[in-house]
Design a protein around this motif. Structure first.
Motif, mmCIF file in Angstrom:
data_model
loop_
_atom_site.group_PDB
_atom_site.id
_atom_site.type_symbol
_atom_site.label_atom_id
_atom_site.label_comp_id
_atom_site.label_asym_id
_atom_site.label_seq_id
_atom_site.Cartn_x
_atom_site.Cartn_y
_atom_site.Cartn_z
ATOM 1 N N GLY A 123 54.276 33.679 40.043
ATOM 2 C CA GLY A 123 53.029 33.757 39.293
ATOM 3 C C GLY A 123 52.220 35.016 39.515
ATOM 4 N N THR A 124 51.266 35.231 38.603
ATOM 5 C CA THR A 124 50.354 36.368 38.694
ATOM 6 C C THR A 124 49.248 36.105 39.704
ATOM 7 N N GLY A 125 49.031 34.833 40.055
ATOM 8 C CA GLY A 125 47.949 34.473 40.952
ATOM 9 C C GLY A 125 46.665 34.133 40.232
ATOM 10 N N LYS A 126 46.700 34.163 38.889
ATOM 11 C CA LYS A 126 45.473 33.961 38.112
ATOM 12 C C LYS A 126 45.479 32.672 37.281
ATOM 13 N N ASN A 127 46.515 31.852 37.468
ATOM 14 C CA ASN A 127 46.577 30.575 36.746
ATOM 15 C C ASN A 127 46.820 29.416 37.705
ATOM 16 N N LYS A 128 46.196 29.489 38.863
ATOM 17 C CA LYS A 128 46.414 28.500 39.913
ATOM 18 C C LYS A 128 46.047 27.091 39.463
ATOM 19 N N THR A 129 44.907 26.934 38.802
ATOM 20 C CA THR A 129 44.473 25.603 38.356
ATOM 21 C C THR A 129 45.458 25.014 37.360
ATOM 22 N N LEU A 130 45.931 25.831 36.425
ATOM 23 C CA LEU A 130 46.895 25.359 35.436
ATOM 24 C C LEU A 130 48.196 24.932 36.106
ATOM 25 N N ILE A 131 48.676 25.719 37.060
ATOM 26 C CA ILE A 131 49.910 25.374 37.767
ATOM 27 C C ILE A 131 49.755 24.059 38.513
ATOM 28 N N ARG A 132 48.608 23.878 39.124
ATOM 29 C CA ARG A 132 48.348 22.629 39.848
ATOM 30 C C ARG A 132 48.299 21.441 38.882
ATOM 31 N N GLY A 183 51.023 47.301 45.592
ATOM 32 C CA GLY A 183 50.512 46.821 44.319
ATOM 33 C C GLY A 183 49.264 45.995 44.521
ATOM 34 N N PRO A 184 48.836 45.233 43.504
ATOM 35 C CA PRO A 184 47.598 44.457 43.598
ATOM 36 C C PRO A 184 47.618 43.502 44.787
ATOM 37 N N GLN A 185 46.563 43.496 45.566
ATOM 38 C CA GLN A 185 46.519 42.655 46.758
ATOM 39 C C GLN A 185 46.296 41.182 46.435
ATOM 40 N N THR A 186 46.074 40.860 45.169
ATOM 41 C CA THR A 186 46.002 39.463 44.738
ATOM 42 C C THR A 186 47.392 38.833 44.691
ATOM 43 N N ILE A 187 48.438 39.667 44.713
ATOM 44 C CA ILE A 187 49.818 39.180 44.667
ATOM 45 C C ILE A 187 50.372 39.205 46.091
#
Length: 331
Positions: A123-132, A183-187
């Protein structure tokens, strides 16, 4: 197109008998089943697998959601997932997101709308709620390479150790000005690699030199640009650690254009591992991720959740592999 009713009429049996025969029900007489199968072959009948899956509560399909496949470790993982799933009677649907959160969200929404029984994703780390939410709806979720939600099973690599090991390896080669393309530290892989790099550089008393970007960084162009920027800011640079092989390939090009020789002037190492690295004009040293093993394990974990009895609780698992050093010409 032939139907179940057409098969029944040709075989002179009820539709229900045809259905039982096609599902290998033991109550169908051998001669009757033989007659039915002859009718199936004559009419070239093909069952509606989607309708069958809906009746059984399964689609026998796994979704595979990743940033990209071209020149990335995800291509090897995808092949292993597909092969393992196919052996178990499952198909695989693939979505590539290019690390775009909106594209990822669209793919996940489509998959959850009755298309799949399980999802393997990086994941991109930006759809956590949807994945859950998807996992809570009963669709099996397994994370690979990246961890977005600790409450969902995952298969990753010890990225911190990987980043640290790369620094120590290059230090032993005599390098003292070691740069990292991340790269992005959110990943999570980028974040943990940077942490490992920083830890090792501090232990060795070295100055940190790293390039961090936002957006998609699994590309040769990004590696080329980042290496060029580091060379201009730090002409003393004598080693580059690239998070991915694509970045490493871009780095090699930037070094060549700058007149730097590899490995005489600058050494280069990748922290992912793709077979193309071994076929470059200057073959690329790598701390290789066990991509095939990750794919097989991800598919098996997902299938285990899908096939589990309704009353059975499959525990969340977090599995971490080690990388393997493969030294080639670039170091």
């Amino acid at each position: 197109m032939a139907t179940l009713k057409d098969v029944a009429q040709l075989a002179c049996v009820d539709v229900s008998t045809v259905s039982r025969a096609l599902n290998n029900h033991p109550c169908v007489h051998a001669e009757t089943k033989k007659r039915i199968m002859a009718a199936v072959e004559k009419l070239s009948y093909r069952p509606n697998l989607l309708a069958k899956g809906l009746r059984q509560g399964k689609r026998h399909t796994i979704g595979f959601v990743v940033p990209k496949l071209h020149l990335s470790v995800f291509s090897t993982i995808a092949q292993s997932v597909e092969e393992t799933a196919r052996k178990a009677g499952y198909a695989t649907l693939i979505f590539c997101t290019d690390d775009n959160a909106a594209t990822e969200k669209d793919g996940l929404m489509r998959l959850r709308s009755g298309l799949v029984d399980g999802i393997v994703l990086a994941g991109t780390g930006k759809n956590k709620t949807l994945i859950r939410d998807i996992a809570a709806s009963g669709i099996a979720v397994t994370q690979i390479v990246r961890i977005v939600d600790e409450k969902q099973s995952s298969i990753t690599v010890d990225y911190g150790k990987c980043g640290s090991d790369a620094v120590h390896f290059l230090y032993q080669k005599g390098c003292r000005h070691i740069g990292l393309i991340t790269g992005p530290q959110t990943i999570s892989p980028y974040r943990f690699r940077l942490e490992g790099y920083e830890r090792a550089m501090k232990e060795l008393g070295l100055e940190e030199i790293f390039a961090e970007a936002v957006g998609s960084t699994i590309s040769m162009k990004y590696g080329y640009d980042a290496a060029g920027d580091m060379l201009r800011a730090h002409p003393e640079l004598d080693a580059v650690i690239a998070a991915t092989d694509s970045q490493g390939i871009g780095t090699l090009r930037a070094l060549k254009e700058s007149g730097r020789r590899v490995p005489a002037d600058v050494r280069v190492i990748s922290l992912t591992g793709h077979e193309i690295g071994s076929f470059l004009e200057t073959s690329l040293t790598t701390l290789e991720m066990p991509a095939r093993e990750i794919g097989i394990k991800a598919a098996r974990m997902t299938l285990e959740k899908i096939e589990a009895d309704a009353a059975e609780t499959v525990p969340v698992q977090h599995i971490s592999f080690d990388s393997r050093l493969i030294e080639r010409e670039s170091t």
